[in-house]
Design a protein around this motif. Structure first.
Motif, short mmCIF file in Angstrom:
data_model
loop_
_atom_site.label_atom_id
_atom_site.label_comp_id
_atom_site.label_asym_id
_atom_site.label_seq_id
_atom_site.Cartn_x
_atom_site.Cartn_y
_atom_site.Cartn_z
N PRO A 31 0.88 -0.95 -0.19
CA PRO A 31 -0.25 0.13 0.23
C PRO A 31 0.55 0.94 -0.48
N ALA A 32 1.85 0.95 0.39
CA ALA A 32 2.78 2.35 0.78
C ALA A 32 3.53 3.03 -0.95
N LEU A 33 3.66 1.90 -1.59
CA LEU A 33 3.96 2.12 -3.31
C LEU A 33 2.71 3.10 -3.58
N LYS A 34 1.20 2.82 -3.05
CA LYS A 34 0.59 3.33 -3.99
C LYS A 34 0.40 4.61 -4.02
N ILE A 35 1.25 5.29 -2.42
CA ILE A 35 0.97 7.02 -2.06
C ILE A 35 1.61 7.30 -2.99
N TYR A 36 1.58 8.86 -3.71
CA TYR A 36 1.48 9.65 -4.45
C TYR A 36 2.48 10.36 -3.32
N ARG A 37 3.65 10.98 -3.94
CA ARG A 37 5.03 11.07 -2.86
C ARG A 37 5.07 12.12 -4.28
N ALA A 38 5.20 13.74 -4.69
CA ALA A 38 5.89 14.93 -4.81
C ALA A 38 6.66 15.45 -4.49
N ALA A 39 7.40 16.15 -4.96
CA ALA A 39 8.76 16.99 -4.47
C ALA A 39 8.35 18.12 -4.34
#
Length: 201
Positions: A31-39
């Motif tokens: 599930p953590a890989l599905k979180i979008y982490r924008a710069a």
């Protein structure tokens, strides 16, 4: 015979390609890989950071002077936000013609919000002078998944009590812990030239 072998190779290659495609299209199960982490949004860019620091081995303090040069990333701006974790801020000025002109700022113990002396364009560099005290051992912050500690600056055997270990100071800035010992835009997407001078016993 050769024609028959080529058919087998072609069929084998096609099967491998299809299998690889299926694996490549399998959705991530973590599930953590599905979180979008924008710069982080870039408002200002670091250009150069010059530090002049000395240390209090007994208190585990760093007394710092900093000259940081920046420029707006794209749009004109009249403000700057710096990360500065758990510090005492003594002075913030913009350097104009060799003189320090004091600036107004707000500090909450983690973030410095500075009002610049004017609105700068992306074609203009500006340099700020900061005088501060960093107190890494008094800092209560969490690190990242990769680096659990976040003090940034470490005093090793500072009182010399352990005769088998040298007295040392070392830093660990990854991923966002450099701002525990000098004010900066503390994101991996920011790059800066750096000059450091240190006064040690």
């Amino acid at each position: 015979m050769i024609h028959h072998s080529l058919k087998k190779l072609t069929a084998f290659g096609t099967a491998c390609f299809i299998t690889a495609g299926l694996y490549a299209q399998t959705p991530a199960t973590n599930p953590a890989l599905k979180i979008y982490r924008a710069a982080p949004t870039k408002i200002n860019d670091l250009v150069n950071t010059k530090l002049d620091v000395r240390f209090d081995y007994a208190k585990h303090y760093l007394y710092g002077k900093e000259w940081v040069t920046l420029k707006p990333h794209f749009y004109p701006t009249d403000s700057l936000t710096l990360d500065a974790k758990g510090m005492d801020i003594n002075q913030i000025s913009v350097v104009k013609n060799g003189k320090n002109v004091p600036l107004k700022y707000v500090y909450d113990g983690l973030i410095l919000k500075i009002n610049l002396d004017k609105k700068y364009s992306s074609a203009e560099n500006y340099t700020l002078y900061l005088s501060y005290t960093a107190k890494p051992d008094e800092l209560k912050v969490k690190g990242s998944a990769a680096i659990s500690d976040a003090k940034g600056l470490y005093f090793i055997n500072s009182d010399g009590a352990d005769k088998t270990k040298p007295t040392q100071i070392w830093t660990q800035g990854e991923t966002e812990s450099s701002s525990a010992w000098f004010p900066t835009i503390d994101h991996p997407s920011q790059k800066t030239l750096e000059e450091i001078s240190m006064t040690v016993p």
